[in-house]
Design a protein around this motif. Structure first.
Motif, PDB file in Angstrom:
ATOM      1  N   LEU A  35      37.529  11.849   5.444  1.00 25.25           N
ATOM      2  CA  LEU A  35      36.152  12.359   5.511  1.00 25.25           C
ATOM      3  C   LEU A  35      35.581  12.191   6.920  1.00 25.25           C
ATOM      4  CD1 LEU A  35      34.686  11.106   2.106  1.00 25.25           C
ATOM      5  CD2 LEU A  35      34.991  13.500   2.794  1.00 25.25           C
ATOM      6  N   MET A  36      35.843  11.037   7.531  1.00 25.24           N
ATOM      7  CA  MET A  36      35.371  10.809   8.898  1.00 25.24           C
ATOM      8  C   MET A  36      36.072  11.745   9.881  1.00 25.24           C
ATOM      9  SD  MET A  36      34.764   6.674   9.271  1.00 25.24           S
ATOM     10  CE  MET A  36      36.379   6.204   8.678  1.00 25.24           C
ATOM     11  N   PHE A  37      37.368  11.939   9.676  1.00 25.81           N
ATOM     12  CA  PHE A  37      38.125  12.821  10.566  1.00 25.81           C
ATOM     13  C   PHE A  37      37.657  14.263  10.418  1.00 25.81           C
ATOM     14  CE2 PHE A  37      41.973  15.419  11.515  1.00 25.81           C
ATOM     15  CZ  PHE A  37      42.088  15.087  12.861  1.00 25.81           C
ATOM     16  N   SER A  38      37.408  14.688   9.189  1.00 25.30           N
ATOM     17  CA  SER A  38      36.917  16.043   8.949  1.00 25.30           C
ATOM     18  C   SER A  38      35.532  16.228   9.548  1.00 25.30           C
ATOM     19  CB  SER A  38      36.882  16.326   7.442  1.00 25.30           C
ATOM     20  OG  SER A  38      36.495  17.653   7.179  1.00 25.30           O
ATOM     21  N   GLY A  39      34.689  15.183   9.425  1.00 27.29           N
ATOM     22  CA  GLY A  39      33.359  15.242  10.023  1.00 27.29           C
ATOM     23  C   GLY A  39      33.432  15.344  11.537  1.00 27.29           C
ATOM     24  N   ALA A  40      34.378  14.608  12.134  1.00 25.40           N
ATOM     25  CA  ALA A  40      34.559  14.676  13.583  1.00 25.40           C
ATOM     26  C   ALA A  40      35.053  16.065  13.997  1.00 25.40           C
ATOM     27  CB  ALA A  40      35.550  13.610  14.036  1.00 25.40           C
ATOM     28  N   SER A  41      35.926  16.647  13.187  1.00 27.93           N
ATOM     29  CA  SER A  41      36.426  17.995  13.473  1.00 27.93           C
ATOM     30  C   SER A  41      35.305  19.020  13.391  1.00 27.93           C
ATOM     31  CB  SER A  41      37.545  18.366  12.481  1.00 27.93           C
ATOM     32  OG  SER A  41      38.643  17.493  12.608  1.00 27.93           O
ATOM     33  N   ALA A  42      34.429  18.854  12.384  1.00 27.08           N
ATOM     34  CA  ALA A  42      33.292  19.756  12.245  1.00 27.08           C
ATOM     35  C   ALA A  42      32.342  19.612  13.436  1.00 27.08           C
ATOM     36  CB  ALA A  42      32.550  19.466  10.940  1.00 27.08           C
ATOM     37  N   ALA A  43      32.120  18.366  13.863  1.00 26.28           N
ATOM     38  CA  ALA A  43      31.244  18.126  15.015  1.00 26.28           C
ATOM     39  C   ALA A  43      31.835  18.742  16.279  1.00 26.28           C
ATOM     40  CB  ALA A  43      31.040  16.624  15.207  1.00 26.28           C
TER      41      ALA A  43
END
Length: 224
Positions: A35-43
């Protein structure tokens, strides 16, 4: 005289409980990281102002990486694949968030969707874990429902039918909520022993739940 309590629990039962607890711990640890990695990718996608790749590339990338994750789930490469999958999904989410945040009430809509997703996920997960109810009976219904909703969603996109798209989003909110209950129950009762696949299912449920709520809230706020 021996005063130590004697356990009548068979050793294989204790081993099963320990194995289940290990799957639960590993699943939620990996889920948090993805979830954190996906959030970083979205950012990153938002910061770079990347365009949405389109429905075809999105579907090919999603199903290709999903298949790879399933195929390699029993090896270390499965970890690589799930991060590739969730990172890719984050990249496709970035342009969507950018579009919503550009609206007058966009920040509020995104915040509401995030909070609602977190509340639904945590509440359903806690209920499944504490009640220990078996939700395996939902498996067939969820599979059929997801296929129908997916095909209806494609129809709404290709034929540009906003009402159908909104209906599909509502269906996905219910289906993904059911999937969270089903998958959590599956882990608890030993039906799912691979934490990579358990994480994948829960991540997909959270992702679709969030995007569906985003669509519905955007509509209710008159911005979609």
């Amino acid at each position: 005289m021996n005063n130590h309590p004697i356990s009548n629990t068979p050793s294989h039962v204790n081993e099963s409980v320990l194995a289940t607890n290990k799957v639960i711990r590993n699943t939620y640890a990996l889920l948090s990281m993805t979830l954190m990695f996906s959030g970083a990718s979205a950012a990153f996608s938002m910061a770079m102002n990347l365009p949405h790749p389109g429905i075809i590339i999105t579907l090919v990338g999603y199903f290709g990486l999903l298949f790879a994750t399933m195929k390699l789930r029993n090896s270390a490469w499965g970890i690589v694949c799930i991060f590739a999958l969730t990172g890719f999904m984050g990249l496709t989410l970035g342009p969507i968030l950018t579009a919503y945040l550009s609206l007058p009430n966009g920040g509020l809509i995104v915040s509401q969707a995030m909070v609602a997703t977190a509340v639904i996920f945590l509440s359903l997960s806690a209920y499944a874990i504490t009640s220990k109810k078996d939700f395996s009976f939902m498996g067939g219904f969820l599979m059929v429902g997801i296929i129908v909703a997916f095909l209806a969603g494609l129809g709404a996109i290709f034929f540009a039918i906003p009402a159908l798209s909104l209906g599909v989003s509502a269906m996905f909110v219910l289906l993904m909520s059911g999937l969270i209950l089903y998958e959590t129950s599956n882990i608890i009762h030993g039906g799912e022993t691979n934490y990579i696949m358990a994480t994948t299912s829960l991540f997909v449920a959270i992702f679709n739940l969030f995007t569906s709520l985003l669509h519905i809230l955007g509509f209710l706020n008159g911005e979609d």
